[in-house]
Write an enzyme that holds these catalytic residues in place. Structure first.
Site, mmCIF file in Angstrom:
data_model
loop_
_atom_site.group_PDB
_atom_site.id
_atom_site.type_symbol
_atom_site.label_atom_id
_atom_site.label_comp_id
_atom_site.label_asym_id
_atom_site.label_seq_id
_atom_site.Cartn_x
_atom_site.Cartn_y
_atom_site.Cartn_z
ATOM 1 N N TYR A 109 23.596 -29.896 55.433
ATOM 2 C CA TYR A 109 22.879 -30.165 54.520
ATOM 3 C C TYR A 109 23.867 -30.024 53.212
ATOM 4 C CZ TYR A 109 19.564 -29.864 50.296
ATOM 5 O OH TYR A 109 19.014 -30.054 49.187
ATOM 6 N N GLU A 198 22.145 -35.386 47.145
ATOM 7 C CA GLU A 198 21.532 -34.928 48.268
ATOM 8 C C GLU A 198 22.229 -35.574 49.380
ATOM 9 O OE1 GLU A 198 17.749 -32.488 49.282
ATOM 10 O OE2 GLU A 198 17.597 -34.404 50.251
#
Ligand code: GDP
Ligand code: MN
Length: 388
Positions: A109, A198
């Site tokens: 991530y 993101e």
């Protein structure tokens, strides 16, 4: 427009990936499809296996069944048939992104957002990707590496190396690839005037290649005039219909779910007004900033947007006259009411320059549904009572 708030504009995954690609962040090849037959063609074109992904402006598509693998063009068509038209948390799927499937070894991530308290962009990186990042932050806070970038100094490659090192990546090729992606994500953030970038998951394939498998990109609409290409990407139809109407009319409006319509002049005052309505036990129906001026047309536009919301039972104008004088605002309000004839109770709090003159004008107008108050607290109480 003075005092205008930044409004977040979310981009679809495929749009974010297109921007990633331009900035040199590796993504899989894909095609957009709005009909099952197009998905079949896309799969044939790309060569199966492919993954068929719902394009909606909300996360958690995987869990909701909006992301499916397909081993052949026929299967891609069948999966697209299932996904198109699906409702994912109130978002109807109108298109799917068909992309070459990846063989995933690991899911990481990576994000870059604004940390408002530090007034700096903040990178977050963890090897625990693919799941909700809130969950990682709650259950394994040590696994989440955080790093601020000084916006004046800009990004330095050592920062990417530090993220990679602290997260515990020890494969040299992987270190190199992730570090490069970190730097490019900073370029995307700056170049697209983003509020959030993101990548979840950032995957390592079984061949050891690092690639963005998803994208979440939120840009600041105040900057879109500088970025016409990104402005074109904005999907007005996916937004709240009232907010879309507001945008059309140039009204700064955010829908909330209460019954007291709120208007103020200036973003700060309007936010305080929303808080005060809540404080006295009411529920604001919206945030609406008239900006610096109190001209009649601005008031008409704002009232048209606010009263389009069927939940609104009363309206609270909270005006502080500075450069804009209260008597001018009062005239604007009266003119607006004359134009659109509202029956809802309206409470007006006027304070500041020429407040007494302004209140006198409103009182003398003799409208039964128009109430004036001198303080914000009294005005809020009155508006909440009238909404009950
Ligand atoms: P989200 O659920 O909306 O965040 O959608 P994502 O694009 O992040 O996909 C969710 C999950 O689907 C990923 O974490 C992967 O596990 C899986 N997935 C997505 N694309 C692929 C792919 O190309 N190959 C494989 N094997 N899985 C994928
Ligand atoms: Mn994701």
């Amino acid at each position: 427009m003075p005092g205008r708030l930044a409004r977040a504009v979310d981009l679809y995954e495929h749009q974010g990936k297109e921007l990633f690609r331009r900035y040199g962040i590796p993504v899989s090849e894909g095609r957009l499809a709005t009909a099952p037959a197009e998905a079949r063609e896309a799969a044939a074109d790309l060569g199966p296996p492919v993954v068929v992904k719902a394009q909606v402006l909300t996360g958690g598509r995987g869990k909701a069944g909006g992301i499916k693998l397909a081993a052949s063009p026929e299967e891609a068509e069948a999966r697209a048939e299932e996904i198109l038209g699906m409702d994912i948390r109130g978002h109807v799927v109108r298109s799917v992104w068909v992309e070459s499937a990846s063989d995933i070894a690991r899911e990481y991530y990576l994000s870059l957002t604004f940390d408002r308290s530090e007034k700096k962009p903040l990178f977050m990186f963890t090897r625990e990707g693919g799941v909700d990042i809130e969950e990682v932050a709650a259950t394994k806070p040590d696994a989440l590496v955080r790093l601020h970038v000084d916006p004046l100094e800009g990004y330095h490659p050592w920062q990417g190396r530090r993220l990679v090192y602290e997260a515990g990546i020890d494969d040299p090729s992987e270190q190199k690839q992730v570090t490069a992606i970190v730097g490019r994500l900073y370029d995307v953030f700056v170049g697209c005037e983003a509020m959030l970038c993101e990548i979840n998951p950032l995957v390592v394939t079984t061949d050891g290649e690092v690639r963005a498998l998803d994208s979440k990109l939120t840009v600041d609409d105040n900057a879109l005039f500088r970025l016409p290409e990104i402005a074109e990407m904005r999907d007005v139809s996916a937004a709240d219909p009232l907010e879309a109407l507001a945008r059309e009319k140039g009204v700064t409006y955010v829908k909330l779910d209460g019954d007291v319509g709120v208007l103020g002049n200036g973003a700060g005052l309007t936010m305080s007004t929303v808080d005060v309505v809540t404080f006295v036990g009411g529920r604001p129906a919206n945030f609406c900033d008239l900006g610096g001026g109190g001209d009649a047309q601005g008031v008409v536009d704002a009232l048209e947007v606010i009263t389009r919301d069927p939940q609104v039972r009363s309206i609270f104008f909270n005006i502080f006259g500075g450069i804009t004088r209260c008597d001018e605002v009062a005239r604007g309000i009266l003119q607006a009411l004359g134009q659109i004839g509202l029956e809802l109770p309206i409470v007006v709090r006027l304070d500041g320059t020429n407040a007494e003159e302004g209140r006198a004008l409103l009182r003398d107008a003799g409208a039964g549904n128009l109430h004036t108050e001198a303080t914000m607290l009294d005005g809020a109480r009155r508006a909440v009572e009238l909404a009950a």
